[in-house]
Design a protein around this motif. Sequence first.
Motif, PDB file in Angstrom:
ATOM      1  N   GLY A   1     -17.396 -10.805 -12.992  1.00  0.00           N
ATOM      2  CA  GLY A   1     -18.629 -10.131 -12.624  1.00  0.00           C
ATOM      3  C   GLY A   1     -18.339  -8.965 -11.701  1.00  0.00           C
ATOM      4  N   THR A   2     -19.384  -8.260 -11.339  1.00  0.00           N
ATOM      5  CA  THR A   2     -19.223  -7.053 -10.529  1.00  0.00           C
ATOM      6  C   THR A   2     -19.053  -7.349  -9.046  1.00  0.00           C
TER       7      THR A   2
ATOM      8  N   ILE B   1      -6.862  -0.573  -6.139  1.00  0.00           N
ATOM      9  CA  ILE B   1      -5.980  -1.710  -5.879  1.00  0.00           C
ATOM     10  C   ILE B   1      -5.472  -2.178  -7.236  1.00  0.00           C
TER      11      ILE B   1
ATOM     12  N   GLN C   1      -8.571  -2.524  -9.647  1.00  0.00           N
ATOM     13  CA  GLN C   1      -9.840  -2.672  -8.944  1.00  0.00           C
ATOM     14  C   GLN C   1     -10.132  -1.358  -8.233  1.00  0.00           C
TER      15      GLN C   1
ATOM     16  N   ARG D   1       0.842  -1.186   0.000  1.00  0.00           N
ATOM     17  CA  ARG D   1       0.000   0.000   0.000  1.00  0.00           C
ATOM     18  C   ARG D   1       0.878   1.236   0.000  1.00  0.00           C
TER      19      ARG D   1
ATOM     20  N   TYR E   1      -4.211  -5.944 -13.316  1.00  0.00           N
ATOM     21  CA  TYR E   1      -5.603  -5.554 -13.179  1.00  0.00           C
ATOM     22  C   TYR E   1      -5.708  -4.332 -12.270  1.00  0.00           C
TER      23      TYR E   1
ATOM     24  N   ARG F   1      -2.393  -1.391  -2.778  1.00  0.00           N
ATOM     25  CA  ARG F   1      -3.467  -0.416  -2.531  1.00  0.00           C
ATOM     26  C   ARG F   1      -2.902   0.982  -2.595  1.00  0.00           C
TER      27      ARG F   1
ATOM     28  N   PHE G   1     -16.436 -13.064  -6.398  1.00  0.00           N
ATOM     29  CA  PHE G   1     -16.466 -12.734  -7.820  1.00  0.00           C
ATOM     30  C   PHE G   1     -16.630 -14.002  -8.652  1.00  0.00           C
TER      31      PHE G   1
ATOM     32  N   GLY H   1      -5.815 -10.031  -1.696  1.00  0.00           N
ATOM     33  CA  GLY H   1      -6.021 -10.282  -3.116  1.00  0.00           C
ATOM     34  C   GLY H   1      -7.107 -11.321  -3.334  1.00  0.00           C
ATOM     35  N   LEU H   2      -7.225 -11.797  -4.553  1.00  0.00           N
ATOM     36  CA  LEU H   2      -8.251 -12.773  -4.891  1.00  0.00           C
ATOM     37  C   LEU H   2      -7.721 -14.189  -4.737  1.00  0.00           C
TER      38      LEU H   2
ATOM     39  N   GLN I   1     -15.520  -1.741  -6.874  1.00  0.00           N
ATOM     40  CA  GLN I   1     -15.745  -2.195  -8.240  1.00  0.00           C
ATOM     41  C   GLN I   1     -15.144  -3.580  -8.468  1.00  0.00           C
ATOM     42  N   SER I   2     -15.420  -4.116  -9.652  1.00  0.00           N
ATOM     43  CA  SER I   2     -14.820  -5.387 -10.040  1.00  0.00           C
ATOM     44  C   SER I   2     -13.434  -5.150 -10.636  1.00  0.00           C
ATOM     45  N   LEU I   3     -12.873  -6.184 -11.178  1.00  0.00           N
ATOM     46  CA  LEU I   3     -11.528  -6.105 -11.734  1.00  0.00           C
ATOM     47  C   LEU I   3     -11.584  -5.739 -13.208  1.00  0.00           C
TER      48      LEU I   3
ATOM     49  N   LEU J   1      -3.542  -5.210  -9.132  1.00  0.00           N
ATOM     50  CA  LEU J   1      -3.281  -6.626  -8.898  1.00  0.00           C
ATOM     51  C   LEU J   1      -2.490  -7.227 -10.043  1.00  0.00           C
TER      52      LEU J   1
ATOM     53  N   PHE K   1      -3.547 -14.704  -8.245  1.00  0.00           N
ATOM     54  CA  PHE K   1      -3.351 -13.286  -7.981  1.00  0.00           C
ATOM     55  C   PHE K   1      -2.372 -13.040  -6.847  1.00  0.00           C
ATOM     56  N   GLY K   2      -1.695 -11.908  -6.940  1.00  0.00           N
ATOM     57  CA  GLY K   2      -0.947 -11.399  -5.812  1.00  0.00           C
ATOM     58  C   GLY K   2      -1.903 -10.747  -4.822  1.00  0.00           C
ATOM     59  N   GLU K   3      -1.326 -10.242  -3.711  1.00  0.00           N
ATOM     60  CA  GLU K   3      -2.141  -9.639  -2.658  1.00  0.00           C
ATOM     61  C   GLU K   3      -2.648  -8.260  -3.042  1.00  0.00           C
ATOM     62  N   GLY K   4      -2.077  -7.703  -4.079  1.00  0.00           N
ATOM     63  CA  GLY K   4      -2.528  -6.390  -4.509  1.00  0.00           C
ATOM     64  C   GLY K   4      -1.719  -5.262  -3.895  1.00  0.00           C
TER      65      GLY K   4
END
Lengths: 115, 116
Positions: free
Chosen positions: B107-108, A90, A37, A10, A35, A111, B90, B43-44, A41-43, A92, A106-109
């Motif tokens: 999806g959202t 975020i 985010q 972050r 990506y 922020r 998701f 993360g996801l 919202q979505s990715l 990713l 995915f990574g942890e992202g």
Amino acid sequence: SAVISQKPSRDICQRGTSLTIQCQVDSQVTMMFWYRQQPGQSLTLIATANQGSEATYESGFVIDKFPISRPNLTFSTLTVSNMSPEDSSIYLCSVTGRGNTGELFFGEGSRLTVL
Amino acid sequence: AQSVTQLDSQVPVFEEAPVELRCNYSSSVSVYLFWYVQYPNQGLQLLLKYLSGSTLVKGINGFEAEFNKSQTSFHLRKPSVHISDTAEYFCAVSDMVAGTASKLTFGTGTRLQVTL
């Protein structure tokens, strides 16, 4: 599954500055994906990074704003340039799993908050 | 091109109650389907996936999903939720074109809020 590490996890940045996010994978991968985010919202896919070639950007994203490097098969960076508060998101990093299914790990992202 | 619709943006549920998170997709070809979970400030993580074979797939943390081709759905279920299941979920799809899987479309998201 691949282990993906992102730095920074972050950060808080000032408007007009740039920040580079690093993504390290514990195994060699052909394609890496970045990506975004946005809050709540979505990715959204920013770009696909292949080693040894230019990144492929999705509609609405340009190289001048989001330059990407892919120097080898385990590492990539994404730079968010000339940041504005709208870039607060975020970010990713992801890689494909084994097999031709589209599955992603995915990574942890990272922020990012832009003031 | 494929698309994904998650019909519920938020699902509140009491602990130990069952839950279903809905997902519908649109594609003209064969698809692969996924559910990911995003815990707060993380993360996801892949929950489960449907690639082929049995239409009922089981994932981690007691979740399962059923692929229904005629209804183009891939709803996620858990018979008894726990407080720790509170997260964003998701649904995602990739389709097969000329033997190659496309990029994932997400999806959202559905926010599952579990309370006592």
